[in-house]
Design an enzyme around this catalytic site. Structure first.
Site, PDB file in Angstrom:
ATOM      1  N   HIS A 123       0.862  -1.188   0.000  1.00 39.03           N
ATOM      2  CA  HIS A 123       0.000   0.000   0.000  1.00 39.03           C
ATOM      3  C   HIS A 123       0.896   1.236   0.000  1.00 39.03           C
ATOM      4  O   HIS A 123       1.175   1.810   1.057  1.00 39.03           O
ATOM      5  CB  HIS A 123      -0.915  -0.023   1.221  1.00 39.03           C
ATOM      6  CG  HIS A 123      -1.961   1.044   1.224  1.00 39.03           C
ATOM      7  ND1 HIS A 123      -3.217   0.852   1.756  1.00 39.03           N
ATOM      8  CD2 HIS A 123      -1.957   2.313   0.760  1.00 39.03           C
ATOM      9  CE1 HIS A 123      -3.923   1.965   1.631  1.00 39.03           C
ATOM     10  NE2 HIS A 123      -3.175   2.869   1.031  1.00 39.03           N
TER      11      HIS A 123
ATOM     12  N   GLU B 196      -2.547  -1.684  -3.339  1.00 37.63           N
ATOM     13  CA  GLU B 196      -3.734  -0.978  -2.859  1.00 37.63           C
ATOM     14  C   GLU B 196      -3.398   0.465  -2.541  1.00 37.63           C
ATOM     15  O   GLU B 196      -2.254   0.805  -2.233  1.00 37.63           O
ATOM     16  CB  GLU B 196      -4.332  -1.683  -1.638  1.00 37.63           C
ATOM     17  CG  GLU B 196      -3.405  -1.789  -0.438  1.00 37.63           C
ATOM     18  CD  GLU B 196      -4.042  -2.538   0.725  1.00 37.63           C
ATOM     19  OE1 GLU B 196      -4.917  -3.408   0.474  1.00 37.63           O
ATOM     20  OE2 GLU B 196      -3.682  -2.258   1.868  1.00 37.63           O
TER      21      GLU B 196
ATOM     22  N   HIS C 175      -8.012  -6.284   7.156  1.00 36.56           N
ATOM     23  CA  HIS C 175      -7.824  -5.255   8.178  1.00 36.56           C
ATOM     24  C   HIS C 175      -8.107  -5.834   9.555  1.00 36.56           C
ATOM     25  O   HIS C 175      -9.241  -6.121   9.904  1.00 36.56           O
ATOM     26  CB  HIS C 175      -8.689  -4.019   7.954  1.00 36.56           C
ATOM     27  CG  HIS C 175      -8.035  -2.766   8.484  1.00 36.56           C
ATOM     28  ND1 HIS C 175      -7.915  -2.485   9.822  1.00 36.56           N
ATOM     29  CD2 HIS C 175      -7.433  -1.744   7.848  1.00 36.56           C
ATOM     30  CE1 HIS C 175      -7.287  -1.332   9.985  1.00 36.56           C
ATOM     31  NE2 HIS C 175      -6.973  -0.867   8.797  1.00 36.56           N
TER      32      HIS C 175
END
Length: 237
Positions: A43, A70, A190
């Site tokens: 990310h 991401e 997450h």
């Protein structure tokens, strides 16, 4: 089979703390795959506080499983992803200064924007996943804008799991059913960890992939990276 994609952001955070190349991010990505990981997730953020743009490029020829990038689809991110052409891009609506992602997309409010971005990425042969809260309306919105998959934001599940796991999982079951009805692939991530992952996996039918970083790296401090990856894979078996 649900695939385990290891998010290696925290490895880059440790490296950047000393300004050199220890730990070596590329080698860690190779090792994660060698130890059984079925994907590598990164990310990159605008401030490059962990994953840098150069890391994103360096990992492309190295990752042999699935490369998932991401981030917030700002122009710079879009150009980076298009230059790398990973197997998957996951669009996340986090602010530039966010410590970590903390909400899914409003796929109805941002319909026009997401439709444009997704069309642009899919034209490059990149599968697109949208980070959403476990809300059937947001899942429907993801299908409407042309996404291939949704990634269910699982922090609320992880927070409420110790209190009432049946109540915690309920909205995710509903959202997952809607995703499959609409022909969407299904990812999740997450705050999934060794304590709550197995229950999530057992109750979410058709789960294609989980992306786990922070908890996995923390566990690796105690158990070692190879053992930890095997422990997470066991939760998905």
């Amino acid at each position: 089979m649900t695939r385990l994609s290891v998010n290696i952001n925290k490895i880059a955070t440790i490296r950047n703390a000393r300004g050199a190349n220890n730990p070596n991010l590329v080698q860690v990505a190779k090792d994660c795959e060698r130890f059984g990981a079925q994907g590598i997730t990164i990310h990159p953020r605008p401030d490059e506080r962990h994953i840098t743009n150069q890391d994103t490029l360096d990992l492309k020829p190295v990752v042999t499983t699935e490369y998932n990038i991401e981030g917030n689809p700002a122009p710079r991110f879009i150009e980076l992803v298009k230059s790398v052409t990973p197997e998957q891009a996951t669009l996340v609506p986090d602010a530039d200064d966010a410590i970590t992602s903390n909400a899914g997309w409003d796929t109805i409010k941002h319909k026009d924007f997401l439709t444009k971005v997704i069309k642009e990425l899919k034209a490059e042969g990149i599968r697109v996943s949208i980070f959403v809260d476990p809300d059937p309306k947001m899942v429907e919105g993801a299908a409407a804008v042309g996404a291939d998959r949704v990634e269910l934001y699982t922090e609320p599940y992880a927070t409420n799991y110790p209190i009432d796991r049946e109540k915690a999982i309920a909205p995710y079951i509903t959202a997952a059913i809607k995703a499959k009805e609409l022909g969407l692939g299904l990812n999740a991530g997450h705050d999934l960890d060794l304590e709550n992952l197995a229950y999530f996996h057992q109750n979410i039918e058709g789960l294609d992939e989980v992306s786990i970083g922070h908890a996995l790296v923390c566990d690796a401090l105690y158990f070692g990276l190879e053992n930890t990856i095997q422990m997470y894979l066991k939760q998905l078996s």
